[in-house]
Write an enzyme that holds these catalytic residues in place. Structure first.
Site, short mmCIF file in Angstrom:
data_model
loop_
_atom_site.label_atom_id
_atom_site.label_comp_id
_atom_site.label_asym_id
_atom_site.label_seq_id
_atom_site.Cartn_x
_atom_site.Cartn_y
_atom_site.Cartn_z
N GLN A 112 -1.66 22.08 5.73
CA GLN A 112 -0.73 21.06 5.30
C GLN A 112 0.33 21.55 4.33
O GLN A 112 0.69 20.86 3.41
CB GLN A 112 -1.50 19.90 4.71
CG GLN A 112 -2.39 19.28 5.75
CD GLN A 112 -2.40 17.78 5.67
OE1 GLN A 112 -1.95 17.20 4.72
NE2 GLN A 112 -2.94 17.14 6.68
N ASN A 241 -2.05 20.33 -4.59
CA ASN A 241 -2.04 19.65 -3.31
C ASN A 241 -1.45 20.43 -2.18
O ASN A 241 -0.39 20.99 -2.31
CB ASN A 241 -1.16 18.41 -3.41
CG ASN A 241 -1.94 17.23 -3.86
OD1 ASN A 241 -3.06 17.08 -3.44
ND2 ASN A 241 -1.35 16.44 -4.70
N CYS A 242 -2.10 20.38 -1.05
CA CYS A 242 -1.44 20.81 0.18
C CYS A 242 -1.54 19.71 1.21
O CYS A 242 -1.57 19.97 2.40
CB CYS A 242 -2.04 22.08 0.71
SG CYS A 242 -1.92 23.43 -0.42
N VAL A 243 -1.63 18.46 0.76
CA VAL A 243 -1.58 17.37 1.73
C VAL A 243 -0.18 17.26 2.28
O VAL A 243 0.71 17.97 1.85
CB VAL A 243 -1.97 16.02 1.11
CG1 VAL A 243 -3.45 15.96 0.91
CG2 VAL A 243 -1.23 15.80 -0.16
#
Lengths: 428, 350, 76
Positions: A112, A241-243
């Site tokens: 992501q 975050n890697c959303v």
């Protein structure tokens, strides 16, 4: 609390032998920074590059974006609780290399990360096409667990921003912005007739690649916490975050949170801005119920008349957003929501996973599934093939001539739910 | 040949000046001339376009012989190959509206020709075609003709020229239900603060996202005897066989997968893993059955608590997947399960 | 997805953590589960306890399928 942000306008960026800002040109000591980052034994290789607005450059896959800064007075330099010792953020003076950004690149564990195009069609969709970017591509030693890998890259990005930020230590800022607010009692005495407004900032805190940190504390573990707005504007909050790239709040966007800035601008004029509640998004129903109760309770204790609630991510957090909204509205506290939409590639689908009739005032950051076609780049920093596994990319999205077809999902900051960008949806 | 674009028109027997209710049974006919509203319509195209002909069909005939009528009408339109197709306006006439709706839908979907029609908000034909055609909002009676035609003509003109049609309130059509992503001048946070201030002051404001409305399905009857029942396992948790052979997307899924699990006791790692991009995959990758509990179902099967676990398991990713895609998947998967005689379904979500 | 399958008259039970969403979108038979990343499992438990928990959850789901209902129902 009083914070002076000194903006040093950056008009160009280059790699060189020293780290300095001279007449708006930021030079980064290439070998020095690589050596600094390699102090972490988990890092095998670091590759640095620069990308400037207008250049036909594509950066992919992007993990985080961070603004380089240096603390001049008060607190500690860097990111207290993470890269430096604990100190109070939000007071004193901070110099900012305004217009520059550190962009961390590289295959982390998951799927992501996102894309930044510096020119043309793609540039319109991301706010980070307008910054002079130092790209930091990190590969790690073999055998690291996914959690350790993510952490390594996260810390390296922050350290790089700290290293680069030092260039602004002895430079006189072009512009100084003062953020000052006394205690809630003092401000309320000053502005007895203005409506009291809180900001509830939801943060993704759902495990690997999906966490946010406040003074180094994983927000997954906290009850909703009250922050002075200055703290977030002064490096207290960072992204792990890697959303979905389109609506995650990068560290840069925490440092320059647009909701805080725009509420601050009305403080003492139209509203009495009380502060920020940092709201974790949990993966359990009990967690969501607890958090929404807690936000309402804090709002009541502070006597809020209204709450601005911003979401991070989509799907299950839609439920948190609406739960907080419902509970506040039922208690007579007005809510203003900011979210984005999953309306399908054709835009014909329902925009949210959940629904609530109380949600009458909503700002939309656009449809995450809106498909964009990005023409081939002259130069790629990172790995273009990564789009196939990014959220919003799909196999075949990278055409032979280098054209990239992807959903906004994959474009960093495109559908920002803190309203950092100027995209929305309209009913057609 | 002129360089004007071609418009083809559809009306019923009444507006086609054939007759009233007594002629409602007439079969469709094509006339290479402008009849009824088509006549005035051409004048509204500012000499840029030409109405090349009119199709006339009786309202009763259409509704009673839908397939036959559509066959003729679509065939005619295909031969003439207009740049835009125009039907009605039907105002609040129910049968006429349904005819306009069905024809508009077929022309837009099957022939890929842009369509403009006009209806009153409550016309039953509206829901048939509003997602694919531009339906101009009209009054409930033919008295609104003079108002409706210029609006329809303006949209037709844009469609023929390939000019983007603006938002519904500006152009005068009924919203198609499409969420269109656009740029605006102000950033989202500023719009939010302005909306909030308006609300605090009791001034009017418009939300950018009306809340979705979800329909309701009656609960299906219960399984009478679990010990004889075939149970199927489905998940939106993105559990797929190693290598993700069908390339199911990690988010915003465009497809689902179906995998043979006959003779398998569990969805073990590393044969299976999750491709879902919306949650921490560590626990699911350790034991994929934590998301899709085939192992437990097998235990119940062995104990005779249930009859059988269905031989295939269905999977997709839920994160960022639009409700309409999820609907489509459900319809397709449901059809298969029904055909296979499955008695009950467990669907797990992450 | 749940609703569309149910439209065929096949009973379906939704095992989901965020049951508020299940209700909003119109699922009828709902079994609340543990957490989003591991709905039918709990890595914090030892193997035996986790197995017992998982078996109990699936049993609730199966029993839910065998229960006549007239409105959205949680099986807890």
């Amino acid at each position: 609390m009083k914070l002076e942000i000194g903006r040093i306008y950056i008009k160009d960026i280059q790699l060189g032998q020293e780290t300095s800002v001279k007449e708006g040109v930021l030079t980064v000591d290439k070998e020095g920074l690589i050596a600094k980052l390699k102090e972490d034994e988990r890092i095998k290789d670091v590759s640095l590059d620069v990308a400037k607005p207008g250049e036909k450059v594509r950066i992919i896959p992007v993990k985080d974006v961070i603004e380089p800064r240096v603390k001049i007075e008060g607190g500690n330099n860097g990111f207290p609780g993470v890269t430096s010792k604990q100190a109070q953020c939000g007071e004193g003076k901070t110099n900012v290399l305004y217009g520059a950004a550190v962009v961390t690149v590289g295959d982390v564990v998951g799927f992501q990360e996102g894309v930044i195009d510096m020119w043309g069609e793609g540039a319109k969709w991301t706010p980070f096409s307008k910054t002079y970017n130092l790209t930091v591509d990190i590969s790690v030693v073999d055998g690291l667990t996914p959690h350790a890998h993510e952490e390594t890259v996260r810390i390296a990005g922050l350290k790089a921003a700290e290293f680069v930020g030092l260039a602004g230590k002895d430079v006189t800022p072009d512009e100084v912005i003062t953020y000052e607010m006394g205690s809630i009692f003092e401000e309320t005495a000053k502005y007895p007739n203005l409506p009291k407004v809180l900001y509830a900032e939801m943060m993704i805190t759902q495990g690997l690649l999906h966490d946010t940190y406040i003074y180094g504390v994983n927000a997954q573990t906290i009850l909703p916490a009250l922050l002075h707005p200055n703290e977030e504007l002064d490096n207290a909050v960072i992204s792990g975050n890697c959303v979905a790239a389109c609506d995650k709040i990068t560290t840069y966007q925490h440092q320059n949170n647009s909701v805080i800035e725009d509420l601050y601008a009305q403080h003492g004029k139209e509203i009495n801005f009380l502060g920020c509640i940092m709201v974790p998004e949990h993966t359990t129903l009990a967690g969501k119920l607890r958090v929404s109760d807690y936000v309402l309770k804090l709002a009541k204790m502070l006597g809020a008349d209204a709450v601005v609630i911003s979401e991070e991510g989509y799907g299950n957090p839609d439920s948190d957003l609406l739960m907080i909204c419902k509970k506040c509205e039922k208690a007579g506290i007005i809510t203003q929501l900011i979210t984005d939409e999953c309306a399908g590639r054709d835009g014909m689908s329902q925009p949210l996973a959940d629904t609530a009739q109380e949600a009458v005032a909503v700002v939309s950051g656009g449809n995450v599934s809106h498909v964009v076609t990005l023409p081939p780049a002259d130069k790629i920093i990172g790995n273009a093939a990564a789009i196939a596994v990014l959220a919003g990319g799909w196999d075949g999205a990278l055409l032979e001539d280098g054209t990239l077809m992807c959903e906004l999902n994959a474009v960093i900051g495109s559908t920002s739910e803190i309203g950092f960008h100027n995209v929305t949806c309209r009913l057609y | 040949m002129s360089d004007k674009y071609k418009v083809l028109y559809y009306v019923n027997q009444f507006f086609g000046q054939v007759g009233g209710e007594d002629k409602a049974g007439m079969a469709p006919e094509y006339r290479g001339e402008k009849i009824g509203p088509a006549l005035g319509f051409e004048g509204l195209l500012n000499k840029n376009g030409e109405v090349v002909g009119t199709i006339i069909c009786g309202d009763n005939y259409f509704n009673e012989n839908k397939e036959k009528a559509l066959d003729f009408i679509l065939g005619t339109i295909k031969d003439i190959a207009p740049d835009v197709f125009v039907a009605g306006p039907a105002f609040n006439a129910g049968r006429y509206g349904v005819a306009c709706g069905e024809i508009s839908k077929a022309v837009a979907e099957k022939l890929n020709i842009p369509v403009v029609t006009g209806m009153y908000m409550e016309n039953p034909g509206l829901d048939i075609c509003k997602e694919v055609a531009y339906v101009v909002r009209t009054s409930d009676s033919a008295g609104g003709m003079r108002k409706a035609l210029p609006i329809m003509a303006q949209i037709a003109d844009k469609l023929a020229k390939g000019i983007e049609v603006g938002p519904p309130e500006e152009e005068g059509y009924i919203p198609r239900g499409m969420r269109k992503t656009i740029f605006v001048e102000k950033r989202g946070s500023q719009r939010a603060v302005e909306m909030l201030l308006a609300r605090l002051k009791g001034q009017p404001f418009t939300t950018e996202m009306p809340m979705p409305v979800f329909d309701i399905v009656e609960p299906a009857p219960a399984i009478k005897d679990l010990s004889k029942a075939t149970i199927a396992l489905c998940t939106s948790g993105g559990i797929v066989p190693e290598g993700n052979p069908d390339h199911i997307q990690s988010a915003s899924a465009q497809k689902w997968g179906k995998y043979d699990i006959a003779g398998r006791d569990a969805l073990n790692a590393p044969d299976f893993y999750t491709t879902h991009g919306g949650y921490d995959p560590v626990y699911a990758n350790e034991i994929p059955d934590r998301v899709a509990p085939l192992d437990i179902l097998r235990e119940f099967e062995k104990e005779g608590y249930i009859g059988k676990v269905y031989d295939f398991f269905y999977t997709t990713t839920g994160t960022g997947t639009s409700v309409s895609k999820a609907k489509e998947f459900g319809t397709q998967i449901g059809a298969e399960l029904k055909a296979a005689g499955v008695d009950g379904v467990i669907l797990t979500s992450t | 997805m749940v609703k569309e399958i149910e439209r065929y008259g096949i009973p379906i039970v939704h095992m989901a953590t965020i049951t508020t969403i299940s209700e909003s979108v119109g699922a009828n038979r709902i079994v609340p589960t543990v957490a989003i990343p591991h709905p039918v499992g709990n890595p914090q438990l030892n193997a035996d306890d986790e197995h017992a928990l998982r078996k109990a959850l699936v049993k609730k789901a199966l029993d839910g399928l065998a229960t006549e209902i007239s409105q959205p129902t949680h099986f807890e």
